[in-house]
Scaffold this active site. Sequence first.
Site, PDB file in Angstrom:
ATOM      1  N   GLY A  88       0.829  -1.196   0.000  1.00 20.35           N
ATOM      2  CA  GLY A  88       0.000   0.000   0.000  1.00 20.35           C
ATOM      3  C   GLY A  88       0.864   1.247   0.000  1.00 20.35           C
ATOM      4  O   GLY A  88       0.711   2.134  -0.832  1.00 20.35           O
ATOM      5  N   GLU A 129       6.871   3.923   4.708  1.00 16.79           N
ATOM      6  CA  GLU A 129       7.168   5.051   5.600  1.00 16.79           C
ATOM      7  C   GLU A 129       8.614   5.543   5.562  1.00 16.79           C
ATOM      8  O   GLU A 129       9.105   6.063   6.569  1.00 16.79           O
ATOM      9  CB  GLU A 129       6.829   4.634   7.032  1.00 16.79           C
ATOM     10  CG  GLU A 129       7.764   3.569   7.659  1.00 16.79           C
ATOM     11  CD  GLU A 129       7.274   2.140   7.542  1.00 16.79           C
ATOM     12  OE1 GLU A 129       6.454   1.866   6.636  1.00 16.79           O
ATOM     13  OE2 GLU A 129       7.718   1.293   8.342  1.00 16.79           O
ATOM     14  N   ASN A 130       9.330   5.405   4.442  1.00 19.95           N
ATOM     15  CA  ASN A 130      10.717   5.878   4.374  1.00 19.95           C
ATOM     16  C   ASN A 130      10.869   7.241   5.020  1.00 19.95           C
ATOM     17  O   ASN A 130      10.051   8.131   4.802  1.00 19.95           O
ATOM     18  CB  ASN A 130      11.152   5.993   2.917  1.00 19.95           C
ATOM     19  CG  ASN A 130      10.674   4.843   2.089  1.00 19.95           C
ATOM     20  OD1 ASN A 130      11.035   3.716   2.344  1.00 19.95           O
ATOM     21  ND2 ASN A 130       9.804   5.120   1.134  1.00 19.95           N
ATOM     22  N   HIS A 153      -1.244   6.588   8.696  1.00 20.56           N
ATOM     23  CA  HIS A 153      -0.436   5.434   9.122  1.00 20.56           C
ATOM     24  C   HIS A 153       1.046   5.659   8.807  1.00 20.56           C
ATOM     25  O   HIS A 153       1.904   5.534   9.684  1.00 20.56           O
ATOM     26  CB  HIS A 153      -0.958   4.183   8.418  1.00 20.56           C
ATOM     27  CG  HIS A 153      -0.197   2.936   8.716  1.00 20.56           C
ATOM     28  ND1 HIS A 153      -0.593   2.040   9.680  1.00 20.56           N
ATOM     29  CD2 HIS A 153       0.954   2.439   8.197  1.00 20.56           C
ATOM     30  CE1 HIS A 153       0.280   1.049   9.741  1.00 20.56           C
ATOM     31  NE2 HIS A 153       1.236   1.252   8.838  1.00 20.56           N
ATOM     32  N   GLU A 154       1.324   5.998   7.565  1.00 19.47           N
ATOM     33  CA  GLU A 154       2.732   6.153   7.174  1.00 19.47           C
ATOM     34  C   GLU A 154       3.353   7.344   7.904  1.00 19.47           C
ATOM     35  O   GLU A 154       4.501   7.284   8.332  1.00 19.47           O
ATOM     36  CB  GLU A 154       2.879   6.329   5.659  1.00 19.47           C
ATOM     37  CG  GLU A 154       2.260   5.212   4.816  1.00 19.47           C
ATOM     38  CD  GLU A 154       2.660   3.815   5.229  1.00 19.47           C
ATOM     39  OE1 GLU A 154       3.763   3.635   5.752  1.00 19.47           O
ATOM     40  OE2 GLU A 154       1.841   2.877   5.041  1.00 19.47           O
TER      41      GLU A 154
HETATM   42  N1  ARG Z   1       5.867  -0.771   6.267  1.00 20.93           N
HETATM   43  C1  ARG Z   1       4.831  -0.639   5.278  1.00 20.93           C
HETATM   44  C2  ARG Z   1       3.577  -0.249   6.034  1.00 20.93           C
HETATM   45  O1  ARG Z   1       2.874  -1.000   6.571  1.00 20.93           O
HETATM   46  C3  ARG Z   1       4.578  -1.858   4.480  1.00 20.93           C
HETATM   47  C4  ARG Z   1       5.737  -2.448   3.773  1.00 20.93           C
HETATM   48  C5  ARG Z   1       5.347  -3.658   3.052  1.00 20.93           C
HETATM   49  N2  ARG Z   1       6.493  -4.421   2.667  1.00 20.93           N
HETATM   50  C6  ARG Z   1       6.434  -5.653   2.227  1.00 20.93           C
HETATM   51  N3  ARG Z   1       7.524  -6.284   1.936  1.00 20.93           N
HETATM   52  N4  ARG Z   1       5.298  -6.279   2.132  1.00 20.93           N
HETATM   53  O2  ARG Z   1       3.337   0.855   6.256  1.00 20.93           O
HETATM   54 ZN    ZN Z   2       2.933   0.223   8.564  1.00 23.22          ZN
END
Ligand code: ARG
Ligand code: ZN
Length: 887
Positions: free
Chosen positions: A269, A272-273, A305-306
């Site tokens: 989706g 969050e870098n 969320h991010e």
């Molecule tokens: N950290 C991200 C989020 O939930 C999702 C990253 C998904 N990465 C993956 N390899 N499926 O905000």
């Molecule tokens: Zn997340």
Amino acid sequence: MTKRTLKRLDYKPLDFTATQVDLQLNLDLPVSRVQSKIKVKRLNTEATSFVLDGQKLNLLAVKINGQDWSAYVLEDLEGVDGFQNLKIDVSSLSEPQEFTLEIENEFNLEENLSMSGIYLSDKVIVSQCEAQGFRRITFYFDRPDCLAVFTTYLETNDSYEYLLANGNLLESGSLNNGRKFAKWHDPFPKPSYLFACVAGNFEVLDDYFITKSGRKVKLRLFAEYGRLEQIRFAMEAVKRAMKWDEDRFGLEYDLDIFMVVGVAYFNAGAMENKGLNIFNDELLVGCKDTVTDDSLFSIDSVIAHEYFHNWTGDRVTCRDWFQLTLKEGLTVFRDQEYSSDTVNRTMKRIDDAEEIQAYQFNEDKSPLSHPIRPDEVESQDNFYTSTVYEKGAEVIRLLHTLIGEEKFQQGMKLYFERHDGKAVTCEDFVEAMADASGYNLDHFRLWYSQSGTPEVKVTSEYDPQTKVQKVTFVQETAPTFDQQEKQPLTLALKTHFLTPEGQTLTNLVDLQGKAIPELLVFETKELVVEIANQEQELIVVTNLDFSSPVRVIQQTTSSQLATVAAHCQNLYGKYFALKEYYNSIFRLNEENFVRNSQAQLEVDEHFATIYKNLFALALEDASFTSAVLRFHNVSNAITSANKAVNPLVYAQIDKAIKTKLYQDYKVQLEGIYAQLPFRTWEYNSLHFGERALRDQLLSLLTISQENQELVEQLYTQASCYNDKHAVIKAIINNDLSALDYLVDKFALEYQDTASCLDELLTLRLKNAKSVAQVEALLANAKQFSITKPNSLYTLIRGLRLNLNLFFTKEGIEYIKELIIKVDKNNPGVSPYLCRSFANYDLYLDPFRQMVIDALEDLITNHTFSRNATEILNKAFEAQKNNCQVRE
Ligand code: ARG
Ligand code: ZN
């Protein structure tokens, strides 16, 4: 493929770590070049070598302290994934405590179809590194506990207007050879999974936010050209989220700029870098004229969320990937709270409870069951599950319920005080909460390690002599595929007691005269509540607001359900009584419909009252009523059945229920529909509810091919996409072929908006009669591309909803071929397709067997990525074990 099981308890700290990374990326097609200058620090004085992770890289040079270094071994690990280990020996270094390591390598950007590492999305060059994409860029300590300060120099040819990376921009400009560069610096130490870079041409929206301490933060959103109007909503969401995090959690943004980029090709989706969130553009781009209300709501909550990850994820991150729920469960909890505070708390709670009951409960029952903090896995990518995310959030919520908002916030504060800038464990989080609240959370911790859905059996005995009602709650978690032994967990059950007339009684006391609390908290197998002084037996309505992630098992009669549905003061209680009643209609009719697919639907005497009352409330609470109508669908009935069923029979019953509702309440429903107002569009729960109800009613009113003029009217009157989408949904699902011209009109109107065309395609796939028809639909869908994740999700969603096609030989064959094809390029998406085959226990034979045969064929006759292999193997193995147990 040989197993390579990773275990949580095998965690070992790094011997050497990176503290600073200077990355120079020459982003070119087809091949890009990387120079990485890493400050390495030795953590373990005994160690003389270290291993860096790589994947599909071409190593060009290794230097240490500026000198060519040849003491290394590059090992290609087995398998189709192309993993590599670069082992560097530094035993000959005179100063091994700290040194500079330089790596030079290339990777093929153009051939990277995995959407992991750096890849092409249309013409945009973009990165996605979580969980292990960074190793596709360069050799590195690609694990979350290696925290370093990154400086990123990007160079491209000058056809790219924007060159972006994490942190703040240091300098940028043209080089005189038709090339350009930009240099970014992120002062916050971070793991490689939070690295990001982008090169592309975009529509840009600028704004700013003043933080609570008065700092001005530049906000920049990037999307495809021509979408400016469609990213204004997301910008408002960013500002709303920033403000909310300050108000509710006291958390302020920390860089000078916050950027969000939307791209068309993205596996997940959003991501969050640090300072540079990257989104699947479906979750960024949209306004009332191009997306449904549900999608806007998702855009709002995913933006939040991010953004929230900036603290819960980026500032404090995970020590290892087994701790993923540390950041995800907590951040989902935070985005749920954001939506609850800003839109509608009750409806958000109902939606989230629905979601978890539909997906996560199934995951628990399936061969893929795992605790929110798993102990073992074959592939890190397979951790991004409903259990880790949604159940993880429920566990945080339960903790919040137990200790209360104030203590919870104190716990958060302590958590940041202790762990800011560190990579930590779930244990660290719970400890901060325990220390700050003074609450003993020893037993609570089991939620992290135990998988499976606890069932709480509620029984009641009433003694008219003593006027005592004894209510017993017994919790039990059945063994799951991954774990045999289960223990009682800490539960909090919000419970109401209703008189047979529906009055909610407060001030109830037990035999000692002690007040019975609304929230029943216990951690033993059994809790007995004895209610004194009752003239009649009360109805027990428990787990209100889904206060614990458990399944409640209760023998509630139809008459009791009718009472709760009509009178329960808690909307959640009402909602689930209605749902339980809907599910009971399936049980009542199953046998008849197995014998005769055209059978007459049987209902009991409460049907009429229940639905009459529901519809009487419709205009007063449209959100609630539409949500109730929304659970009237076959997938829901199948997953709620709690036993294996014949999916096709369930589809027939579902249709019969809807037809009966229409026939019995025609006049009332038409009246409600006519009264639903067309308001000037606003983003709020009232408007959402009314439009959602219009959508639900239109489908119901046209189920028997009647009222088609309403559909035509709505298309003309519609002032937002949600209403137009309701139109094509009614036409396609109810086969109103005389109105196909409206569908064509819709397709033309939205020809430039892939998400709209995808929604149309989903509806058509859901109703396709054959694989040939599916193929024709795809061939004609110009937005469809077999390498585009959103296309694949649309396709598989449509096929899963199409039960009549899914459960045919050709249907299953088609999905198998799809898995094989997709896995070759993109092992980030193929596991999602494979999961369609993991829930066969929901179905009776021959449906169950069809799926198992498909699994067997895939496993025996093909090879897959590690990601897909893990899912397919687990699914298939479980069935074998299961058979042995049964015999
Ligand atoms: N950290 C991200 C989020 O939930 C999702 C990253 C998904 N990465 C993956 N390899 N499926 O905000
Ligand atoms: Zn997340």
